[in-house]
Design an enzyme around this catalytic site. Sequence first.
Site, PDB file in Angstrom:
ATOM      1  N   LYS A  85      48.894  95.366  88.589  1.00  0.00           N
ATOM      2  CA  LYS A  85      49.933  95.874  87.692  1.00  0.00           C
ATOM      3  C   LYS A  85      51.160  94.962  87.789  1.00  0.00           C
ATOM      4  O   LYS A  85      51.520  94.509  88.887  1.00  0.00           O
ATOM      5  CB  LYS A  85      50.285  97.312  88.089  1.00  0.00           C
ATOM      6  CG  LYS A  85      51.250  98.004  87.125  1.00  0.00           C
ATOM      7  CD  LYS A  85      51.446  99.472  87.498  1.00  0.00           C
ATOM      8  CE  LYS A  85      52.416 100.188  86.581  1.00  0.00           C
ATOM      9  NZ  LYS A  85      52.583 101.620  86.927  1.00  0.00           N
ATOM     10  N   SER A 127      51.971 105.001  83.272  1.00  0.00           N
ATOM     11  CA  SER A 127      52.382 103.667  82.938  1.00  0.00           C
ATOM     12  C   SER A 127      51.378 102.571  83.300  1.00  0.00           C
ATOM     13  O   SER A 127      51.492 101.459  82.800  1.00  0.00           O
ATOM     14  CB  SER A 127      53.725 103.360  83.609  1.00  0.00           C
ATOM     15  OG  SER A 127      53.599 103.376  85.020  1.00  0.00           O
ATOM     16  N   SER A 168      51.386 107.953  87.041  1.00  0.00           N
ATOM     17  CA  SER A 168      51.016 106.703  86.358  1.00  0.00           C
ATOM     18  C   SER A 168      49.727 106.036  86.786  1.00  0.00           C
ATOM     19  O   SER A 168      49.267 105.108  86.116  1.00  0.00           O
ATOM     20  CB  SER A 168      52.145 105.694  86.487  1.00  0.00           C
ATOM     21  OG  SER A 168      53.136 105.994  85.542  1.00  0.00           O
TER      22      SER A 168
HETATM   23  N1  GLN Z   1      55.355 109.193  82.864  1.00  0.00           N
HETATM   24  C1  GLN Z   1      56.259 109.350  83.974  1.00  0.00           C
HETATM   25  C2  GLN Z   1      57.556 108.663  83.646  1.00  0.00           C
HETATM   26  O1  GLN Z   1      57.675 108.226  82.574  1.00  0.00           O
HETATM   27  C3  GLN Z   1      55.636 108.803  85.228  1.00  0.00           C
HETATM   28  C4  GLN Z   1      55.629 107.342  85.288  1.00  0.00           C
HETATM   29  C5  GLN Z   1      55.083 106.807  86.568  1.00  0.00           C
HETATM   30  O2  GLN Z   1      54.370 107.480  87.313  1.00  0.00           O
HETATM   31  N2  GLN Z   1      55.462 105.581  86.856  1.00  0.00           N
HETATM   32  O3  GLN Z   1      58.436 108.563  84.444  1.00  0.00           O
END
Ligand code: GLN
Length: 452
Positions: free
Chosen positions: A58, A133, A157
């Site tokens: 990532k 994400s 995410s």
């Molecule tokens: N969707 C959540 C956010 O937007 C979690 C994102 C994540 O776990 N990095 O913060």
Amino acid sequence: VSVEEVVKDSFNRIKDTESQIDAFITLNEEKSLEIAKELDEKGPNSDKPLAGVPIGIKDNIVTKDLLTTAASKMLYNFNPPYDATVMTKVYDAGMIPVGKLNMDEFAMGSSTETSYFKKTKNAWSDKKVPGGSSGGSAASVAAGQIPVSLGSDTGGSIRQPASYNGIVGLKPTYGRISRYGLIAFASSLDQIGPMTRTVEDNAMVLGALSGHDVHDSTSAKRDVPDFTSLIGKDIKGMKIGVPKEFMGEGVDPAVRASIEESIETFRKLGATVEEVSLPHSKYGVQVYYIIASSEASSNLQRFDGIRYGYRSEDITNLEDVYVKSRSEGFGDEVKRRIMLGTFSLSSGFYDAHFKKAGQVRTLIIEDFKKVFSEYDLILGPVSPTIAHDFGTDQDNPVTAYMRDVLTIPVNLAGLPGMSLPCGFSEGMPIGLQLIGNYFEEEKMYQAAHAFE
Ligand code: GLN
């Protein structure tokens, strides 16, 4: 087969499918083939079962001399001078980082649509988001480009995109894996974790990544167990709790039906499955958006247009360097979080927001502790829905925020959580979530493998 052939296969597969999937921001082909050749010259090494395995990273994990953007214009030219601790461990295990994967900008989002660079497609349908994400990490593994990727999970995410793409994703216990070199979003919630096609692969990779690190004071001083040790053992007598709050109204009926079917499978395997309650988890999203945004607003202060990353061209004084670089370098969602966070932390609002959120976080943790005093695992859906269409959340960030209602409480408590494929609806995968007690990932893998 030689490692070189394996790596070449992976790049061929990437070349064949990347125009459809768009998972990678940067490819690392030359260096990968170099490492492969070195490994082939050394010959097989039974101490390193993962040697020669291609892995995708990532793009919020810093890689020495390899572009690391966090999918932001702010870091469009950032070639890190050092490796994240997980990268050192990837190299030590002999794994081969084939490239950097697309994501939501600074990991803020649930669909990978906030990336500055491209829109990654779900591996099962080009009309559907890959989730986020870690959308690139999930779609790439699901599309067979690579067998393993690294994601990060602050509020879901790893698990949500794993669920949307039908693969196995684990967010370890907070502290299990060093965060040194993970571009910080919310430091009290962030964890790196493996995304794979099988449970056993996942357990092996977690073993390679885990361990205390002097560079991360929040990494746990714990021995690294053999995470595969319970794989293959039966789960007779295991006690599994299903929170009633996770199976309510908001959950899509097809998802609920698939989870209910999975519960029957666990019963047939000899586990006891009973309803439990996590009464405060319904406040998780609200608490999360205060805590995560507050921490983000602080962590993102370092992007000032001076030390590294994007700097505006249109500068006449020092204030311009900060204001214009940040205004032009950050996308809308990142700016929204910075504003939410600085507001929650500002004097006059701190007690009503940040402090209160911390108190409710404690209540959420207490709920979990109570359940784990009687149960081995908690089970539920990962996400209330299957993958949605592109553009769905465009005009309403709160709809997007609610997608993480079942994953966020796990981060707030620092517990390990896993996504496991359990069915399909409308041709799209559904994910089952297993939540374990602190540092009990082995037990999660045991149950997941029995179910798989
Ligand atoms: N969707 C959540 C956010 O937007 C979690 C994102 C994540 O776990 N990095 O913060």
